[in-house]
Motif scaffolding. Structure first.
Motif, PDB file in Angstrom:
ATOM      1  N   LEU A 158      12.539 -14.451  36.650  1.00 26.59           N
ATOM      2  CA  LEU A 158      11.510 -14.243  35.637  1.00 26.59           C
ATOM      3  C   LEU A 158      12.119 -13.673  34.364  1.00 26.59           C
ATOM      4  CD1 LEU A 158       8.765 -12.577  37.881  1.00 26.59           C
ATOM      5  CD2 LEU A 158       9.074 -15.024  37.384  1.00 26.59           C
ATOM      6  N   GLU A 159      11.336 -13.750  33.302  1.00 25.00           N
ATOM      7  CA  GLU A 159      11.701 -13.036  32.089  1.00 25.00           C
ATOM      8  C   GLU A 159      11.650 -11.526  32.377  1.00 25.00           C
ATOM      9  OE1 GLU A 159      12.775 -14.336  29.269  1.00 25.00           O
ATOM     10  OE2 GLU A 159      12.585 -16.346  30.113  1.00 25.00           O
ATOM     11  N   PRO A 160      12.480 -10.727  31.708  1.00 28.63           N
ATOM     12  CA  PRO A 160      12.509  -9.284  32.004  1.00 28.63           C
ATOM     13  C   PRO A 160      11.130  -8.626  31.926  1.00 28.63           C
ATOM     14  CG  PRO A 160      14.365  -9.884  30.606  1.00 28.63           C
ATOM     15  CD  PRO A 160      13.513 -11.111  30.724  1.00 28.63           C
ATOM     16  N   GLU A 161      10.325  -9.013  30.928  1.00 27.55           N
ATOM     17  CA  GLU A 161       8.995  -8.416  30.782  1.00 27.55           C
ATOM     18  C   GLU A 161       8.090  -8.792  31.956  1.00 27.55           C
ATOM     19  OE1 GLU A 161      10.480 -10.347  28.588  1.00 27.55           O
ATOM     20  OE2 GLU A 161      10.982  -9.012  26.917  1.00 27.55           O
ATOM     21  N   GLN A 162       8.229 -10.020  32.455  1.00 27.02           N
ATOM     22  CA  GLN A 162       7.442 -10.443  33.607  1.00 27.02           C
ATOM     23  C   GLN A 162       7.859  -9.670  34.857  1.00 27.02           C
ATOM     24  OE1 GLN A 162       8.460 -14.699  33.320  1.00 27.02           O
ATOM     25  NE2 GLN A 162       6.260 -15.113  33.190  1.00 27.02           N
ATOM     26  N   ALA A 163       9.164  -9.547  35.066  1.00 27.31           N
ATOM     27  CA  ALA A 163       9.657  -8.827  36.235  1.00 27.31           C
ATOM     28  C   ALA A 163       9.211  -7.372  36.204  1.00 27.31           C
ATOM     29  CB  ALA A 163      11.177  -8.920  36.305  1.00 27.31           C
ATOM     30  N   GLU A 164       9.258  -6.757  35.039  1.00 29.52           N
ATOM     31  CA  GLU A 164       8.822  -5.369  34.904  1.00 29.52           C
ATOM     32  C   GLU A 164       7.341  -5.224  35.232  1.00 29.52           C
ATOM     33  OE1 GLU A 164       8.172  -1.371  34.026  1.00 29.52           O
ATOM     34  OE2 GLU A 164      10.006  -2.451  34.577  1.00 29.52           O
ATOM     35  N   LEU A 165       6.525  -6.131  34.723  1.00 31.49           N
ATOM     36  CA  LEU A 165       5.086  -6.103  35.010  1.00 31.49           C
ATOM     37  C   LEU A 165       4.848  -6.245  36.507  1.00 31.49           C
ATOM     38  CD1 LEU A 165       2.094  -6.198  34.042  1.00 31.49           C
ATOM     39  CD2 LEU A 165       2.379  -8.688  33.813  1.00 31.49           C
ATOM     40  N   LEU A 166       5.497  -7.202  37.123  1.00 34.18           N
ATOM     41  CA  LEU A 166       5.312  -7.469  38.543  1.00 34.18           C
ATOM     42  C   LEU A 166       5.704  -6.261  39.390  1.00 34.18           C
ATOM     43  CD1 LEU A 166       4.746  -9.715  40.713  1.00 34.18           C
ATOM     44  CD2 LEU A 166       7.183 -10.236  40.612  1.00 34.18           C
ATOM     45  N   LEU A 167       6.905  -5.764  39.200  1.00 30.94           N
ATOM     46  CA  LEU A 167       7.413  -4.697  40.061  1.00 30.94           C
ATOM     47  C   LEU A 167       6.722  -3.365  39.798  1.00 30.94           C
ATOM     48  CD1 LEU A 167      11.210  -5.617  39.956  1.00 30.94           C
ATOM     49  CD2 LEU A 167       9.526  -6.202  41.721  1.00 30.94           C
ATOM     50  N   SER A 168       6.394  -3.078  38.553  1.00 35.66           N
ATOM     51  CA  SER A 168       5.739  -1.806  38.241  1.00 35.66           C
ATOM     52  C   SER A 168       4.324  -1.752  38.807  1.00 35.66           C
ATOM     53  CB  SER A 168       5.723  -1.568  36.728  1.00 35.66           C
ATOM     54  OG  SER A 168       4.908  -2.517  36.064  1.00 35.66           O
ATOM     55  N   GLN A 169       3.622  -2.889  38.779  1.00 40.73           N
ATOM     56  CA  GLN A 169       2.258  -2.898  39.311  1.00 40.73           C
ATOM     57  C   GLN A 169       2.243  -2.767  40.829  1.00 40.73           C
ATOM     58  OE1 GLN A 169      -0.768  -2.739  37.727  1.00 40.73           O
ATOM     59  NE2 GLN A 169       0.619  -2.252  36.025  1.00 40.73           N
ATOM     60  N   ILE A 170       3.216  -3.361  41.497  1.00 41.75           N
ATOM     61  CA  ILE A 170       3.307  -3.185  42.947  1.00 41.75           C
ATOM     62  C   ILE A 170       3.599  -1.724  43.284  1.00 41.75           C
ATOM     63  CG2 ILE A 170       4.710  -3.735  44.983  1.00 41.75           C
ATOM     64  CD1 ILE A 170       4.945  -6.584  43.874  1.00 41.75           C
ATOM     65  N   ALA A 171       4.497  -1.114  42.542  1.00 45.52           N
ATOM     66  CA  ALA A 171       4.825   0.299  42.784  1.00 45.52           C
ATOM     67  C   ALA A 171       3.609   1.192  42.540  1.00 45.52           C
ATOM     68  CB  ALA A 171       5.985   0.719  41.884  1.00 45.52           C
ATOM     69  N   GLU A 172       2.861   0.895  41.485  1.00 48.63           N
ATOM     70  CA  GLU A 172       1.665   1.685  41.184  1.00 48.63           C
ATOM     71  C   GLU A 172       0.640   1.569  42.305  1.00 48.63           C
ATOM     72  OE1 GLU A 172      -1.969   0.978  38.204  1.00 48.63           O
ATOM     73  OE2 GLU A 172      -0.084   1.358  37.139  1.00 48.63           O
ATOM     74  N   PHE A 173       0.455   0.350  42.817  1.00 46.76           N
ATOM     75  CA  PHE A 173      -0.509   0.147  43.899  1.00 46.76           C
ATOM     76  C   PHE A 173      -0.036   0.859  45.174  1.00 46.76           C
ATOM     77  CE2 PHE A 173      -2.422  -2.182  47.451  1.00 46.76           C
ATOM     78  CZ  PHE A 173      -3.757  -2.152  47.073  1.00 46.76           C
ATOM     79  N   ASP A 174       1.240   0.766  45.473  1.00 46.30           N
ATOM     80  CA  ASP A 174       1.782   1.461  46.645  1.00 46.30           C
ATOM     81  C   ASP A 174       1.489   2.958  46.585  1.00 46.30           C
ATOM     82  OD1 ASP A 174       2.853  -0.886  47.647  1.00 46.30           O
ATOM     83  OD2 ASP A 174       4.895  -0.472  46.967  1.00 46.30           O
ATOM     84  N   ASP A 175       1.680   3.545  45.415  1.00 50.80           N
ATOM     85  CA  ASP A 175       1.437   4.983  45.253  1.00 50.80           C
ATOM     86  C   ASP A 175      -0.032   5.309  45.513  1.00 50.80           C
ATOM     87  OD1 ASP A 175       4.069   5.403  44.631  1.00 50.80           O
ATOM     88  OD2 ASP A 175       3.765   5.478  42.453  1.00 50.80           O
TER      89      ASP A 175
END
Length: 320
Positions: A158-175
Motif C-alpha cells: 500500500l501507499e504509506p498513508e494507506q498502511a498507516e490508516l489501516l494499521l493505526s485503526q486496527i491498533a485503536e480498535f484492539d485497545d
C-alpha cells in the motif's frame, strides 16, 4: 460474470434429478457475487438458486446452513437449503460444496432511501434478537485474527498513508476492545449490504447470503449495515436522513446498552476497515488476472468510508 465453477447442462440435469424439483427448464449464471458461484435455476416446479461455495470446504458449510435454518424457524424469509431425495441438504458438485435454495420474489435495490433504511433497521434488530439463542458460536473467518494477519501481509503493498490508516485503526480498535471485553454479542449476518436483500416495492421480501454469519458484536453488524445503506460511496459520508431512519427503527426494536453506545464510533470505523481490507486482499490477489480483477469491488469506496468515519462519527442515538 462471477461464475468460478462452471456447470454444464449435464451437470445441472444430474443435480436436479436428485431433488424433488421436476425437470430442468433452464439455468443461468448470476453476476455480481465475488465469493461464491451462483446460478438461477428454473425447473418445472419453480425457480431456485444453486450456490457452489468457493471459499469453504465441505465440513465448514453446515454452520451457515444451520444459521439460516434457525432464522427460518423464527419466521424470517431466508434461503434455507432444500433437502434432496437422499435426505441431504449439502452435496459436492465439481469439487465444490453445493446447495439449492428457493428463489424469493422481488429484486435487488438500485439504491437505498429512508423507507428501505427504516425497514432494514427494524428487520436487523429482530434478526439480532432471534440470533441470541442460536447455540453454535463460530468466530468470523474475516474477524480479528484475519484482519491482523491480512493487514500485516498487505501493508507493504500500500501507499504509506494507506498502511498507516489501516494499521493505526486496527491498533485503536484492539485497545478499545481490551478495555471492553464483554460487549453484547449475537449471531450476526456479517455482510448485510443492500444487495443482500430482496424488495417487492416498499416491502422487504427476503434477506439472503448468510455466508459471513458468525458470533460477534451486535454493534459491529449494525455498523456494517449503516456504512453500506447510509453512505454516499463517492465521498464516504453518511446521509443523515437515512442514518436516522435506520438507527431509530433499530433502537425501537432493540435497546442499546450504555457500553454499546460508547463502542459505536469504534464499530463504525472497524466495520469500514473490514470491507476495505477484504477488497484490498481480493484486488491484490486478482491484479495479475484481468478477468477476475474486473469482478472485484473497488477498495477505494471503503477507504473513503473509513476516512470519513475517522473525521466524524455520529452518536448511536441520533438527535431528532
Amino acid at each position: 460474470m462471477a461464475v468460478y465453477t462452471s456447470l454444464s447442462d449435464s451437470d445441472m440435469r444430474a443435480l436436479v434429478a436428485d431433488y424433488y424439483l421436476g425437470e430442468l427448464v433452464s439455468f443461468q449464471g448470476i453476476s455480481g457475487g465475488v465469493e461464491n458461484t451462483n446460478y438461477f435455476l428454473t425447473t418445472t416446479t419453480g425457480k431456485y438458486v444453486v450456490t457452489l461455495f468457493e471459499e469453504f470446504d465441505l465440513e465448514e458449510v453446515p454452520y451457515f446452513l444451520d444459521v439460516v435454518a434457525h432464522l427460518k424457524h423464527k419466521g424470517f424469509n431466508v434461503p434455507a437449503a432444500l433437502i434432496d431425495i437422499h435426505g441431504e441438504r449439502l452435496r459436492e458438485v465439481n469439487g465444490r460444496p453445493t446447495i439449492i435454495v428457493d428463489c424469493f420474489p422481488g429484486g435487488e435495490l438500485k439504491g437505498t432511501d429512508e423507507v428501505s433504511c427504516r425497514l432494514m433497521g427494524e428487520a436487523l434488530a429482530k434478526l439480532h434478537i432471534a440470533g441470541e439463542d442460536f447455540p453454535e458460536h463460530r468466530d468470523s473467518h474475516r474477524g480479528v485474527a484475519w484482519w491482523h494477519k491480512t493487514s500485516q501481509a498487505i501493508a507493504d503493498q500500500l501507499e504509506p498513508e494507506q498502511a498507516e490508516l489501516l494499521l493505526s485503526q486496527i491498533a485503536e480498535f484492539d485497545d478499545f476492545i481490551a478495555q471492553h471485553p464483554d460487549l453484547p454479542k449475537t449471531t450476526i449476518h456479517g455482510d448485510l449490504f443492500y444487495n443482500n436483500t430482496l424488495f417487492e416495492g416498499n416491502k422487504l421480501s427476503a434477506i439472503i447470503d448468510f455466508y459471513n454469519a458468525c458470533h460477534s458484536w451486535v454493534m459491529y453488524d449494525l455498523a456494517i449495515v449503516v456504512n453500506d445503506w447510509c453512505s454516499d460511496m463517492t465521498t464516504g459520508e453518511l446521509d443523515n436522513a437515512k442514518y436516522k431512519a435506520l438507527v431509530k427503527a433499530y433502537l425501537h426494536e432493540r435497546e442499546a446498552t450504555p457500553e454499546e453506545m460508547l463502542a459505536w464510533p469504534h464499530m463504525l470505523k472497524i466495520a469500514a476497515l473490514r470491507f476495505w481490507l477484504s477488497r484490498l486482499e481480493a484486488w491484490h490477489g486478482a491484479k495479475h488476472d484481468p478477468e477476475r480483477l474486473a469482478q472485484q469491488h473497488d477498495p477505494l469506496e471503503f477507504q473513503r468510508v473509513l476516512e470519513a468515519r475517522v473525521r466524524y462519527t455520529p452518536n448511536l442515538v441520533p438527535s431528532l
